[in-house]
Design an enzyme around this catalytic site. Structure first.
Site, PDB file in Angstrom:
ATOM      1  N   PRO A 221       6.193  -1.890  -2.142  1.00 49.67           N
ATOM      2  CA  PRO A 221       7.104  -2.899  -2.701  1.00 49.67           C
ATOM      3  C   PRO A 221       6.352  -3.965  -3.484  1.00 49.67           C
ATOM      4  O   PRO A 221       5.218  -4.308  -3.178  1.00 49.67           O
ATOM      5  CB  PRO A 221       7.773  -3.507  -1.464  1.00 49.67           C
ATOM      6  CG  PRO A 221       7.512  -2.547  -0.348  1.00 49.67           C
ATOM      7  CD  PRO A 221       6.236  -1.863  -0.668  1.00 49.67           C
ATOM      8  N   GLY A 222       7.028  -4.510  -4.500  1.00 52.22           N
ATOM      9  CA  GLY A 222       6.501  -5.662  -5.219  1.00 52.22           C
ATOM     10  C   GLY A 222       5.487  -5.374  -6.298  1.00 52.22           C
ATOM     11  O   GLY A 222       4.849  -6.289  -6.799  1.00 52.22           O
ATOM     12  N   VAL A 223       5.332  -4.087  -6.697  1.00 54.48           N
ATOM     13  CA  VAL A 223       4.325  -3.779  -7.713  1.00 54.48           C
ATOM     14  C   VAL A 223       4.933  -3.673  -9.110  1.00 54.48           C
ATOM     15  O   VAL A 223       4.226  -3.407 -10.074  1.00 54.48           O
ATOM     16  CB  VAL A 223       3.562  -2.478  -7.372  1.00 54.48           C
ATOM     17  CG1 VAL A 223       2.753  -2.657  -6.103  1.00 54.48           C
ATOM     18  CG2 VAL A 223       4.511  -1.301  -7.230  1.00 54.48           C
ATOM     19  N   GLY A 224       6.264  -3.862  -9.228  1.00 51.96           N
ATOM     20  CA  GLY A 224       6.879  -3.905 -10.553  1.00 51.96           C
ATOM     21  C   GLY A 224       7.547  -2.623 -10.986  1.00 51.96           C
ATOM     22  O   GLY A 224       7.708  -2.399 -12.187  1.00 51.96           O
ATOM     23  N   LYS A 225       7.968  -1.788 -10.047  1.00 49.66           N
ATOM     24  CA  LYS A 225       8.596  -0.505 -10.423  1.00 49.66           C
ATOM     25  C   LYS A 225       9.933  -0.736 -11.131  1.00 49.66           C
ATOM     26  O   LYS A 225      10.206  -0.145 -12.171  1.00 49.66           O
ATOM     27  CB  LYS A 225       8.807   0.356  -9.170  1.00 49.66           C
ATOM     28  CG  LYS A 225       7.531   0.710  -8.431  1.00 49.66           C
ATOM     29  CD  LYS A 225       7.780   1.638  -7.279  1.00 49.66           C
ATOM     30  CE  LYS A 225       8.660   1.032  -6.220  1.00 49.66           C
ATOM     31  NZ  LYS A 225       8.054  -0.134  -5.554  1.00 49.66           N
TER      32      LYS A 225
ATOM     33  N   SER B 213     -11.338   9.340   7.254  1.00 50.23           N
ATOM     34  CA  SER B 213     -12.367   8.815   6.351  1.00 50.23           C
ATOM     35  C   SER B 213     -13.493   8.082   7.073  1.00 50.23           C
ATOM     36  O   SER B 213     -14.487   7.700   6.443  1.00 50.23           O
ATOM     37  CB  SER B 213     -11.727   7.880   5.305  1.00 50.23           C
ATOM     38  OG  SER B 213     -11.135   6.768   5.935  1.00 50.23           O
TER      39      SER B 213
ATOM     40  N   LYS C 126     -10.956   0.662  -1.714  1.00 47.33           N
ATOM     41  CA  LYS C 126     -12.094   0.541  -0.791  1.00 47.33           C
ATOM     42  C   LYS C 126     -13.310  -0.068  -1.482  1.00 47.33           C
ATOM     43  O   LYS C 126     -13.999  -0.925  -0.912  1.00 47.33           O
ATOM     44  CB  LYS C 126     -12.447   1.915  -0.227  1.00 47.33           C
ATOM     45  CG  LYS C 126     -11.407   2.493   0.721  1.00 47.33           C
ATOM     46  CD  LYS C 126     -11.796   3.896   1.185  1.00 47.33           C
ATOM     47  CE  LYS C 126     -10.759   4.463   2.155  1.00 47.33           C
ATOM     48  NZ  LYS C 126     -11.103   5.837   2.588  1.00 47.33           N
TER      49      LYS C 126
END
Length: 822
Positions: free
Chosen positions: A396-400, A720, A763
C-alpha cells in the site's frame, strides 16, 4: 355587598353535560371588583351537608352546572334549595366510587350555594352551584340521609393592590383563557366580554382554573394553593402547556387535511390528463420521443444497435405514461442513447510528452513507466487502439492508483475508477436483468457512460479484495471484461447488447496476488510496483509531498523549508512503510504546527527551517530505530540481511556453545519453519565438514549449540539467512572473529552451494544505511545489483560466491577472540 347576578345560557346548552367528563359549561357571573363571595357564610352551622363530585372541582366565585344522579345527592340539593342552605362540595379521588367515605375524598373543597335545579328532557337532574369559600374537611359525621361533615373555612391570601407583577399576571391569564376558549370552540360573545372586563381577580383566576382542559387532580392542586398569586402562576403554567398542546393537535390535523387534499388534486389531474390523451389519441410525451429520435440520428453506432434502439423506442411510444413499465422503458432507452458507441478520444502519441508527465507525477517506478511508453510506441506505429490489461501489484501507498491518473493524462484519455474492495455481487459487474424492479447496468457500463468515450483509462482498484457469496462470483464475471479476446463483445445483462471494451485500457491494482483467482491473473500483465527506498522517499517528499502540503495548509514556500536531511530523519525515525502515505501524514503534521504559529501571530512570524533536531518538537519522540552495525568483538555474531514489507533491514544471527552431554540444538527468535530448517541444515553442514574448517569432532559430542536471532517478538522466516547461520556456527566452533563491516545473504544447500535470494535492492540499501561496506552475495544475484542506480552503491564492495567455503574464507579472519572458550 352586591348580590351576584347569573346570566343563564339557554337550557338546551346543558343537554349533553356529564359530570364524569369534567367539561364545564360557562355561566357568566357579574360581581363587584372587591366581592369575595362570602355572603351567607356567617349563618353556617357546625355541621354542613357534603356533596361529592365525580371528576369535577368547584372554585370560589364560579358558577358551574353539575349533573346529579345519586339518590343521596338528589335529596341533598333539593333540601338545600328548599331550606336555602349552603352545602360543602368536594371532589372524590376515584370517579367510579359509588358510596364515597372520608378517605375517598380530597381534604379541600368549596362551600357552595345551590342556585337552581334543572330537570332535563332526558330525565336527568342538573344543579347550578356557585362556589363561596374554600374549606378544610375535618371529619365526615354522617352518611344518612346524605353525607354531613365538620369543616374549617380557609381564606385566600391576596397580593397588594400596588403589585404590578400581579396585574400583568392577571392580564396574561385573561388573554390565554380567551385563546383557549377560541381554540376549543366558538365561545359566546357575552363570555369573552365578561372575561375581558371583569375586574374581580378572584373570580377571573378561579374561572380559568375551573375551565382548563386538565385532570381533576391537577385542578384540585390549584384549589389547594391558598396564595392567590402562587395559584395564578401555577394556572399560567398549565394554560401555556394546554394551549401548546391544542396548537400542536391543530397543526397535525391541518397537515393531514393538506395531504388528503393534495392526493385528491393529483388524482383529479391524472384523470383529466388521461381523458385528454384518450381524446387526442396519442402520447403527451411525443415531443420527448421526437428529441430522442433526433439525437439517435447523430449517433455513429452499429446497425444492430440502431435497430434495437428503434424497436425499444417504438415500444415506449405505445406505453401509457401512467403505466408501471413506462419509467423502466424510458430509462433503458436513455441508457442506450447515452452510451458512447464508437466514440473515441484521440490519443497523444508524443512519447516525450508522456515521459515528462509520468516523471513529473511519480518518482521512480521505472518499469511501469517503460511499459506505458512501449504501449504508446506500438499504438503510434500500428495505429490500433487495442489496449493491454495491466495489473500493478505491490504494498500500500506506493502510488498504484494514482498511476492510473498519470497514464490517462499522458495518453490524453478520460479517466474512470471503480473500487472493487468488498464487491460480492456478480450483478455489480454484469448488471441486472430488466425484469427486476430497480434494474440498472453494471459498473463497467455505468462508468463507460460517465466517461463519454469508449477508450478511457479504466482503473479497477483493489481487485484482490473481490469476494463471492450466494449472489455469484464477481471475479468470474471479470474474466470476460479482462480477456482481450472476449471483451470486444462484452454482454451486460441490463443493456442486453454487446459492447466493445477492447479499446479500453484496463489497469488493475492489487496488494496481494495470492487472493486473485488464477484464471483472472492469467489474463493480466503483471507489473510489480516495489516499495520505495530511502533515497526515493526523500526525492518524492521534496518534489511532491512537501509542495502539496504547503499548498494544502495555506503556507507559502518562503515561510517554511524542510531540508533533505530532515526528510531522511522523518523516514528513518518516524515511518516504517513501503509507500509514502505515513510520510505524507508526518509532513502534514509539521505543516499544521507551522500554520498554527503563523495564524497566531502573522506579523512577527519568521520563516521556519525544520532541522532534524527540531523533529521531537513537531512529531514527538522517535517512533522507530534501525539496527546499527555492532562490531566484531564476539565470536558467533554475524550480520545478515532481511527483506520486510517496509523495506530492507539488517539482522544479527548469534550462536553460542555450552557444555553438555550429547549434541543438542536450540533455536530461538520467533523463527518460521523455513528458517528453522536453515539452522538445522547449517549445523549438519558444519558437522559434516568439520575437518575442512579445522573443528575438533569432539566439540559436537560435548557441547550444545544455541542459535538465536534477536528481536524475538518479530516473526522471521525465509531461507536467505542460510549462509549467515553457517558463518556464525563456524565462528563459534573456531572462536575466529568475523571481519569488520561485513554482511551477507544467501540460501545454502546440503552440498554447500549458495543459492540466490530476493529483495536484494532493499537489503543492499539497508546495509549501506547501517554502515556496512562489504557484502557477500550469490553470483546469480549480480543481475539485481546491476538494476540499482550506481549512485546508491557508492562505498560498497560486493563479493560474489558459489560455495559456502568461499563465504567462510571471505568472512572469518585468523584472529581469535580475547577470551576463547577452548
Amino acid at each position: 355587598m352586591k348580590k351576584n347576578k347569573l346570566r343563564m345560557l339557554p337550557e338546551d346548552t346543558y343537554d349533553d353535560m356529564d359530570d364524569n367528563i369534567g367539561m364545564v359549561v360557562p355561566i357568566l357571573t357579574e360581581c363587584d371588583i372587591d366581592d369575595d363571595f362570602s355572603d351567607g357564610l356567617e349563618k353556617l352551622g357546625s355541621e354542613i351537608p357534603l356533596l361529592p363530585l365525580r371528576n369535577m372541582v368547584l372554585f370560589p366565585g364560579v358558577a358551574m352546572p353539575v349533573m346529579v344522579g345519586r339518590p343521596k345527592s338528589l335529596r341533598l340539593i333539593k333540601e338545600a334549595v328548599q331550606k336555602k342552605k349552603l352545602i360543602a362540595v368536594v371532589c372524590q379521588k376515584e370517579k367510579d366510587t359509588e358510596e364515597p367515605e372520608q378517605e375517598d375524598l380530597f381534604n379541600i373543597g368549596v362551600i357552595a350555594e345551590v342556585i337552581r335545579i334543572l330537570e332535563m328532557p332526558d330525565g336527568t337532574t342538573t344543579a347550578i352551584l356557585q362556589g363561596k369559600r374554600r374549606f378544610l374537611l375535618n371529619e365526615v359525621t354522617a352518611t344518612e340521609p346524605y353525607l354531613k361533615a365538620r369543616i374549617t373555612q380557609m381564606t385566600e391570601t391576596m397580593p397588594g393592590k400596588s403589585d404590578r407583577e400581579f396585574e400583568a399576571l392577571i392580564s396574561t391569564i385573561k388573554d390565554l383563557t380567551i385563546k383557549m376558549l377560541h381554540a376549543i370552540s366558538d365561545p359566546p360573545r357575552d363570555l369573552v366580554f365578561s372575561i375581558r372586563n371583569n375586574q374581580n381577580v378572584i373570580y377571573l383566576i378561579n374561572f380559568s382554573c375551573c375551565n382548563i382542559l386538565t385532570s381533576a387532580s391537577e385542578k384540585q392542586e390549584l384549589l389547594s394553593i391558598g396564595d392567590l398569586k402562587d395559584r395564578a402562576y401555577r394556572l399560567l403554567f398549565i394554560l401555556n402547556r394546554e394551549y401548546q398542546l391544542l396548537e400542536l393537535k391543530a397543526s397535525i390535523q391541518l397537515k393531514t387535511q393538506e395531504d388528503i387534499n393534495k392526493q385528491q388534486k393529483e388524482y383529479f389531474l391524472q384523470q383529466q390528463m388521461k381523458a385528454i390523451q384518450e381524446e387526442l389519441g396519442g402520447n403527451i410525451n411525443d415531443l420527448e420521443i421526437k428529441e430522442l429520435r433526433e439525437k439517435a440520428k447523430k449517433k455513429k453506432w452499429p446497425a444492430a444497435v440502431a435497430e434495437t434502439f428503434e424497436k425499444e423506442l417504438s415500444k415506449l411510444e405505445r406505453l401509457h405514461p401512467q403505466s408501471p413499465d413506462y419509467s423502466m422503458q424510458t430509462q433503458y432507452v436513455q441508457t442506450i442513447i447515452n452510451l458512447p458507441w464508437e466514440e473515441y478520444s484521440k490519443d497523444n502519441f508524443n512519447l516525450t510528452h508522456a515521459q515528462k508527465v509520468l516523471d513529473h507525477d511519480h518518482y521512480g517506478l521505472e518499469k511501469v513507466k517503460e511499459r506505458i511508453i512501449e504501449h504508446l510506441a506500438v499504438l503510434k506505429l500500428k495505429n490500433d487502439l487495442r489496449a493491454p490489461i495491466i495489473c500493478l501489484y505491490g504494498p500500500p501507498g506506493v502510488g498504484k492508483t494514482s498511476l492510473g491518473k498519470s497514464i490517462a493524462k499522458a495518453l490524453n484519455r478520460k479517466y474512470v475508477r471503480v473500487s472493487l474492495g468488498g464487491l460480492h455481487d456478480e450483478a455489480e459487474i454484469r448488471g441486472h436483468r430488466r425484469t427486476y424492479i430497480g434494474a440498472m447496468p453494471g459498473r463497467i457500463i455505468q462508468n463507460i457512460q460517465k466517461a463519454g468515450t469508449s477508450n478511457p483509462v479504466f482503473v479497477l482498484d483493489e481487485i484482490d479484495k473481490v469476494s463471492n457469496d450466494f449472489k455469484g462470483d464477481p471475479s468470474s464475471a471479470l474474466l470476460e471484461v479482462l480477456d482481450p479476446e472476449q471483451n470486444n463483445a462484452f454482454h451486460d445483462n441490463y443493456l442486453d447488447i454487446d459492447y466493445d471494451l477492447s479499446k479500453v485500457m484496463f489497469i488493475a491494482t492489487a496488494n496481494d496476488l495470492n487472493t486473485i483467482a488464477q484464471p483472472l491473473l492469467d489474463r493480466m500483465e503483471l507489473i510489480e510496483v516495489n516499495g520505495y527506498i530511502l533515497e526515493e522517499k526523500v526525492e518524492i517528499a521534496t518534489h511532491h509531498l512537501v509542495p502539496k502540503q504547503i499548498e494544502a495548509h495555506g503556507i507559502s514556500r518562503k515561510q517554511i523549508s524542510i531540508p533533505r536531511k530532515t526528510l531522511q530523519a522523518i523516514v528513518e525515525s518516524y515511518t516504517r512503510e513501503s509507500g509514502v502515505r505515513e510520510l505524507d501524514k508526518k509532513i502534514a503534521k509539521i505543516m499544521r504546527k507551522v500554520a498554527r504559529k503563523l495564524a497566531t501571530d502573522e506579523s512577527s512570524f519568521t520563516p521556519v527551517t525544520i532541522k532534524p533536531a527540531d523533529l521531537v518538537d513537531y512529531l514527538g519522540q522517535v517512533e522507530y530505530t534501525r539496527d546499527k552495525y555492532q562490531g566484531n568483538d564476539y565470536a558467533g555474531v554475524v550480520t545478515g540481511l532481511a527483506w520486510t514489507t517496509v523495506g530492507g533491514e539488517i539482522l544479527f544471527v548469534e550462536s553460542s556453545l555450552s557444555k553438555g552431554k550429547g549434541s543438542k540444538l536450540t533455536i530461538t527468535g520467533n523463527l518460521g519453519d523455513v528458517m528453522k530448517e536453515s539452522a538445522i541444515l547449517a549445523l549438519e553442514y558444519v558437522h559434516s565438514h568439520a575437518d575442512q574448517f579445522g573443528i575438533n569432532e569432539e566439540l559436537f559430542e560435548n557441547w550444545n549449540v544455541h542459535i538465536h536471532v534477536p528481536e524475538g517478538a518479530i516473526p522471521k522466516d525465509g531461507p536467505s539467512a542460510g549462509v549467515t547461520m553457517v558463518t556464525s556456527l563456524v565462528s563459534s566452533f573456531t572462536q575466529r572473529k568475523v571481519n569488520k563491516n561485513l554482511a551477507m545473504t544467501g540460501e545454502i544447500t546440503l552440498r554447500g552451494k549458495v543459492l540466490p535470494v530476493g529483495g536484494i535492492k532493499e537489503k543492499i540499501l539497508a546495509a549501506k544505511r547501517a554502515g556496512i561496506t562489504n557484502l557477500i552475495l550469490c553470483k546469480d544475484n549480480k543481475k539485481d545489483i546491476d538494476d540499482i542506480n550506481p549512485d546508491y552503491l557508492s562505498g560498497l564492495t560486493f563479493h560474489y560466491v558459489d560455495d559456502i567455503t568461499e563465504v567462510i574464507r571471505l568472512a572469518l579472519s585468523d584472529e581469535k577472540v580475547d577470551h576463547p572458550l577452548f
